[in-house]
Write a protein that holds these residues in place. Sequence first.
Motif, PDB file in Angstrom:
ATOM      1  N   GLY A 237     -13.241 -20.094  -5.930  1.00 46.70           N
ATOM      2  CA  GLY A 237     -13.081 -18.656  -5.781  1.00 46.70           C
ATOM      3  C   GLY A 237     -11.627 -18.237  -5.897  1.00 46.70           C
ATOM      4  N   THR A 238     -11.381 -16.960  -5.714  1.00 42.93           N
ATOM      5  CA  THR A 238     -10.045 -16.399  -5.887  1.00 42.93           C
ATOM      6  C   THR A 238      -9.791 -15.335  -4.831  1.00 42.93           C
ATOM      7  OG1 THR A 238     -10.189 -16.728  -8.287  1.00 42.93           O
ATOM      8  CG2 THR A 238      -8.529 -15.169  -7.509  1.00 42.93           C
ATOM      9  N   VAL A 239      -8.578 -15.276  -4.360  1.00 45.42           N
ATOM     10  CA  VAL A 239      -8.155 -14.199  -3.468  1.00 45.42           C
ATOM     11  C   VAL A 239      -7.428 -13.148  -4.303  1.00 45.42           C
ATOM     12  CG1 VAL A 239      -6.676 -13.539  -1.534  1.00 45.42           C
ATOM     13  CG2 VAL A 239      -7.961 -15.686  -1.451  1.00 45.42           C
ATOM     14  N   LEU A 240      -7.854 -11.902  -4.182  1.00 45.28           N
ATOM     15  CA  LEU A 240      -7.223 -10.794  -4.888  1.00 45.28           C
ATOM     16  C   LEU A 240      -6.601  -9.859  -3.865  1.00 45.28           C
ATOM     17  CD1 LEU A 240      -6.783  -9.118  -7.525  1.00 45.28           C
ATOM     18  CD2 LEU A 240      -8.960  -8.005  -7.013  1.00 45.28           C
ATOM     19  N   SER A 241      -5.326  -9.543  -4.035  1.00 44.93           N
ATOM     20  CA  SER A 241      -4.625  -8.635  -3.123  1.00 44.93           C
ATOM     21  C   SER A 241      -4.292  -7.340  -3.841  1.00 44.93           C
ATOM     22  CB  SER A 241      -3.331  -9.296  -2.604  1.00 44.93           C
ATOM     23  OG  SER A 241      -2.578  -8.381  -1.830  1.00 44.93           O
ATOM     24  N   LEU A 242      -4.689  -6.229  -3.245  1.00 42.55           N
ATOM     25  CA  LEU A 242      -4.386  -4.907  -3.795  1.00 42.55           C
ATOM     26  C   LEU A 242      -3.513  -4.171  -2.786  1.00 42.55           C
ATOM     27  CD1 LEU A 242      -4.867  -2.754  -5.985  1.00 42.55           C
ATOM     28  CD2 LEU A 242      -6.878  -2.015  -4.700  1.00 42.55           C
ATOM     29  N   VAL A 243      -2.309  -3.785  -3.192  1.00 43.21           N
ATOM     30  CA  VAL A 243      -1.315  -3.224  -2.271  1.00 43.21           C
ATOM     31  C   VAL A 243      -0.832  -1.877  -2.795  1.00 43.21           C
ATOM     32  CG1 VAL A 243       0.892  -3.622  -1.119  1.00 43.21           C
ATOM     33  CG2 VAL A 243      -0.583  -5.559  -1.682  1.00 43.21           C
ATOM     34  N   CYS A 244      -0.614  -0.951  -1.887  1.00 43.85           N
ATOM     35  CA  CYS A 244      -0.108   0.375  -2.247  1.00 43.85           C
ATOM     36  C   CYS A 244       0.843   0.841  -1.159  1.00 43.85           C
ATOM     37  CB  CYS A 244      -1.275   1.355  -2.376  1.00 43.85           C
ATOM     38  SG  CYS A 244      -0.790   3.058  -2.705  1.00 43.85           S
TER      39      CYS A 244
ATOM     40  N   ALA B 145      -0.409   6.739  -0.209  1.00 36.54           N
ATOM     41  CA  ALA B 145      -1.780   6.876   0.284  1.00 36.54           C
ATOM     42  C   ALA B 145      -1.975   6.048   1.534  1.00 36.54           C
ATOM     43  CB  ALA B 145      -2.773   6.419  -0.790  1.00 36.54           C
ATOM     44  N   ASP B 146      -2.934   6.474   2.364  1.00 36.11           N
ATOM     45  CA  ASP B 146      -3.323   5.635   3.491  1.00 36.11           C
ATOM     46  C   ASP B 146      -4.407   4.666   3.016  1.00 36.11           C
ATOM     47  OD1 ASP B 146      -5.590   7.141   3.263  1.00 36.11           O
ATOM     48  OD2 ASP B 146      -5.504   8.036   5.254  1.00 36.11           O
ATOM     49  N   ALA B 147      -4.909   3.850   3.922  1.00 35.90           N
ATOM     50  CA  ALA B 147      -5.886   2.823   3.536  1.00 35.90           C
ATOM     51  C   ALA B 147      -7.138   3.436   2.923  1.00 35.90           C
ATOM     52  CB  ALA B 147      -6.254   1.982   4.761  1.00 35.90           C
ATOM     53  N   ARG B 148      -7.617   4.531   3.533  1.00 33.13           N
ATOM     54  CA  ARG B 148      -8.843   5.147   3.047  1.00 33.13           C
ATOM     55  C   ARG B 148      -8.691   5.643   1.617  1.00 33.13           C
ATOM     56  NH1 ARG B 148     -13.427   3.970   4.769  1.00 33.13           N
ATOM     57  NH2 ARG B 148     -13.916   3.838   2.578  1.00 33.13           N
ATOM     58  N   GLU B 149      -7.554   6.288   1.330  1.00 32.48           N
ATOM     59  CA  GLU B 149      -7.318   6.812  -0.013  1.00 32.48           C
ATOM     60  C   GLU B 149      -7.194   5.678  -1.031  1.00 32.48           C
ATOM     61  OE1 GLU B 149      -7.439   9.888  -0.944  1.00 32.48           O
ATOM     62  OE2 GLU B 149      -7.562  10.833   1.031  1.00 32.48           O
ATOM     63  N   LEU B 150      -6.522   4.581  -0.634  1.00 27.74           N
ATOM     64  CA  LEU B 150      -6.378   3.438  -1.534  1.00 27.74           C
ATOM     65  C   LEU B 150      -7.740   2.818  -1.842  1.00 27.74           C
ATOM     66  CD1 LEU B 150      -4.833   1.237  -3.062  1.00 27.74           C
ATOM     67  CD2 LEU B 150      -4.462   0.073  -0.877  1.00 27.74           C
ATOM     68  N   ILE B 151      -8.575   2.670  -0.813  1.00 25.79           N
ATOM     69  CA  ILE B 151      -9.902   2.072  -1.002  1.00 25.79           C
ATOM     70  C   ILE B 151     -10.765   2.948  -1.901  1.00 25.79           C
ATOM     71  CG2 ILE B 151     -12.051   1.506   0.201  1.00 25.79           C
ATOM     72  CD1 ILE B 151     -10.236   0.675   2.594  1.00 25.79           C
ATOM     73  N   ASP B 152     -10.715   4.276  -1.679  1.00 22.78           N
ATOM     74  CA  ASP B 152     -11.520   5.171  -2.515  1.00 22.78           C
ATOM     75  C   ASP B 152     -11.051   5.155  -3.970  1.00 22.78           C
ATOM     76  OD1 ASP B 152     -12.978   5.857  -0.312  1.00 22.78           O
ATOM     77  OD2 ASP B 152     -11.944   7.749   0.068  1.00 22.78           O
TER      78      ASP B 152
ATOM     79  N   ALA C  72      -9.590   2.605  -5.451  1.00 19.64           N
ATOM     80  CA  ALA C  72     -10.011   1.309  -5.992  1.00 19.64           C
ATOM     81  C   ALA C  72     -11.495   1.325  -6.354  1.00 19.64           C
ATOM     82  CB  ALA C  72      -9.717   0.207  -4.985  1.00 19.64           C
ATOM     83  N   ALA C  73     -12.309   1.953  -5.502  1.00 19.91           N
ATOM     84  CA  ALA C  73     -13.747   2.021  -5.769  1.00 19.91           C
ATOM     85  C   ALA C  73     -14.023   2.766  -7.071  1.00 19.91           C
ATOM     86  CB  ALA C  73     -14.463   2.707  -4.602  1.00 19.91           C
ATOM     87  N   GLN C  74     -13.287   3.846  -7.315  1.00 20.95           N
ATOM     88  CA  GLN C  74     -13.459   4.589  -8.564  1.00 20.95           C
ATOM     89  C   GLN C  74     -13.014   3.755  -9.759  1.00 20.95           C
ATOM     90  OE1 GLN C  74     -11.362   8.319  -8.113  1.00 20.95           O
ATOM     91  NE2 GLN C  74     -13.149   9.344  -7.242  1.00 20.95           N
ATOM     92  N   ALA C  75     -11.882   3.056  -9.597  1.00 19.32           N
ATOM     93  CA  ALA C  75     -11.360   2.262 -10.716  1.00 19.32           C
ATOM     94  C   ALA C  75     -12.275   1.085 -11.043  1.00 19.32           C
ATOM     95  CB  ALA C  75      -9.957   1.765 -10.371  1.00 19.32           C
ATOM     96  N   PHE C  76     -12.761   0.383  -9.998  1.00 17.62           N
ATOM     97  CA  PHE C  76     -13.602  -0.796 -10.224  1.00 17.62           C
ATOM     98  C   PHE C  76     -14.940  -0.416 -10.839  1.00 17.62           C
ATOM     99  CE2 PHE C  76     -11.551  -3.576  -6.671  1.00 17.62           C
ATOM    100  CZ  PHE C  76     -10.351  -3.529  -7.360  1.00 17.62           C
TER     101      PHE C  76
ATOM    102  N   CYS D 129     -17.059 -11.851  -1.576  1.00 12.42           N
ATOM    103  CA  CYS D 129     -17.700 -12.437  -0.398  1.00 12.42           C
ATOM    104  C   CYS D 129     -17.059 -11.924   0.893  1.00 12.42           C
ATOM    105  CB  CYS D 129     -17.625 -13.967  -0.447  1.00 12.42           C
ATOM    106  SG  CYS D 129     -15.947 -14.618  -0.448  1.00 12.42           S
ATOM    107  N   GLY D 130     -16.106 -11.029   0.778  1.00 14.11           N
ATOM    108  CA  GLY D 130     -15.487 -10.467   1.969  1.00 14.11           C
ATOM    109  C   GLY D 130     -14.246  -9.678   1.610  1.00 14.11           C
ATOM    110  N   LEU D 131     -13.890  -8.734   2.472  1.00 13.90           N
ATOM    111  CA  LEU D 131     -12.708  -7.927   2.234  1.00 13.90           C
ATOM    112  C   LEU D 131     -12.023  -7.643   3.568  1.00 13.90           C
ATOM    113  CD1 LEU D 131     -12.309  -4.974  -0.185  1.00 13.90           C
ATOM    114  CD2 LEU D 131     -11.632  -4.663   2.198  1.00 13.90           C
ATOM    115  N   ALA D 132     -10.741  -7.907   3.624  1.00 11.40           N
ATOM    116  CA  ALA D 132      -9.956  -7.652   4.831  1.00 11.40           C
ATOM    117  C   ALA D 132      -8.956  -6.539   4.561  1.00 11.40           C
ATOM    118  CB  ALA D 132      -9.231  -8.921   5.283  1.00 11.40           C
ATOM    119  N   THR D 133      -8.784  -5.668   5.529  1.00 13.51           N
ATOM    120  CA  THR D 133      -7.815  -4.581   5.412  1.00 13.51           C
ATOM    121  C   THR D 133      -6.692  -4.818   6.415  1.00 13.51           C
ATOM    122  OG1 THR D 133      -9.181  -3.309   6.950  1.00 13.51           O
ATOM    123  CG2 THR D 133      -9.458  -2.862   4.612  1.00 13.51           C
ATOM    124  N   ARG D 134      -5.467  -4.586   5.984  1.00 15.29           N
ATOM    125  CA  ARG D 134      -4.318  -4.753   6.880  1.00 15.29           C
ATOM    126  C   ARG D 134      -3.085  -4.157   6.215  1.00 15.29           C
ATOM    127  NH1 ARG D 134      -1.516 -10.576   6.783  1.00 15.29           N
ATOM    128  NH2 ARG D 134       0.232  -9.173   7.095  1.00 15.29           N
ATOM    129  N   ALA D 135      -2.096  -3.865   7.031  1.00 15.71           N
ATOM    130  CA  ALA D 135      -0.808  -3.429   6.499  1.00 15.71           C
ATOM    131  C   ALA D 135       0.091  -4.645   6.342  1.00 15.71           C
ATOM    132  CB  ALA D 135      -0.154  -2.424   7.451  1.00 15.71           C
TER     133      ALA D 135
END
Length: 283
Positions: A6-13, A18-25, A27-31, A235-241
């Motif tokens: 598997g692979t770990v993918l890190s998406l940072v902003c 943007a806050d976490a919610r805006e970044l996630i939304d 990303a969801a549109q882009a993916f 298989c999982g997603l973690a959120t953090r600063a």
Amino acid sequence: PVAHGGTVLSLVCSHALADARELIDAAAQAFSGSTPVPVLQPGSDVKDAISMIVTVALRSIAATARLWVSKKARAELRAFTTADSGGIAPHHARRMQSVIVDIDAVEWDSAARRVGGSANSLFVSVVAATMSELGSPAVTVDIPFRTGSGDANAIGMATVAVRGDHSPAAIRAACKAAFGKPVGAPAGYPPEIVQLLPHRVAAKLTSTPGRGEVLCSNIGDIPDGVTALGSHRSCGLATRAIHPNPSGALSTIRMSTYLSRLDGNYTLSLVCTDDALAGSTAE
């Protein structure tokens, strides 16, 4: 790539964008390949700037006048300028220790209901108990929450005092009261003032947001759009600063914690930035 496959993918902003919610939304549109709905009538930057200047000027004049008659306002401003932070000593982070744990969402929610709490108050309770195990039985906790609606990207910060043995029900009541009195700029000064100041001055004024030694940020449900990247299922997603160059930053926060929900699991991320609290990930 990771050793067991598997692979770990890190998406940072940047949090400035943007806050976490805006970044996630986003990303969801882009993916998912969906196209964002364009703003039909975008606002005027000039009008927005003039409005902010007028607002900041009027509220700053009122706050300055209040200093002449209010001892409380003067004490609040004095505490802020001396980095009192409610008696919590700021520290320099030398390195960060982090742990990520998945918990079954049904089990988590049912446990919260059994003790009269919520998913969020159980989150704060678990973090408080963790701090107690590490030697801090009583802590102040900063809890960010959304205050805007629609396109607004406004974040409020509530601060609660909790102990490791406090019940989720008691913490829920304390959080509800704190949300009604969020942390703001001192002595009635408008928080927008930092947007009109030079970068160095603004950075100094906002170096230690909030007043707590623990941060508990509940990101909420993760949309289906970020559960897969093309044909590859997550298989999982973690959120953090994350904090670039933490050794140069001064903060009262000793432990930052984050909770999000995806595919029937809550993912809890713990990030310790104080070696005196936990010197290793195992600890």
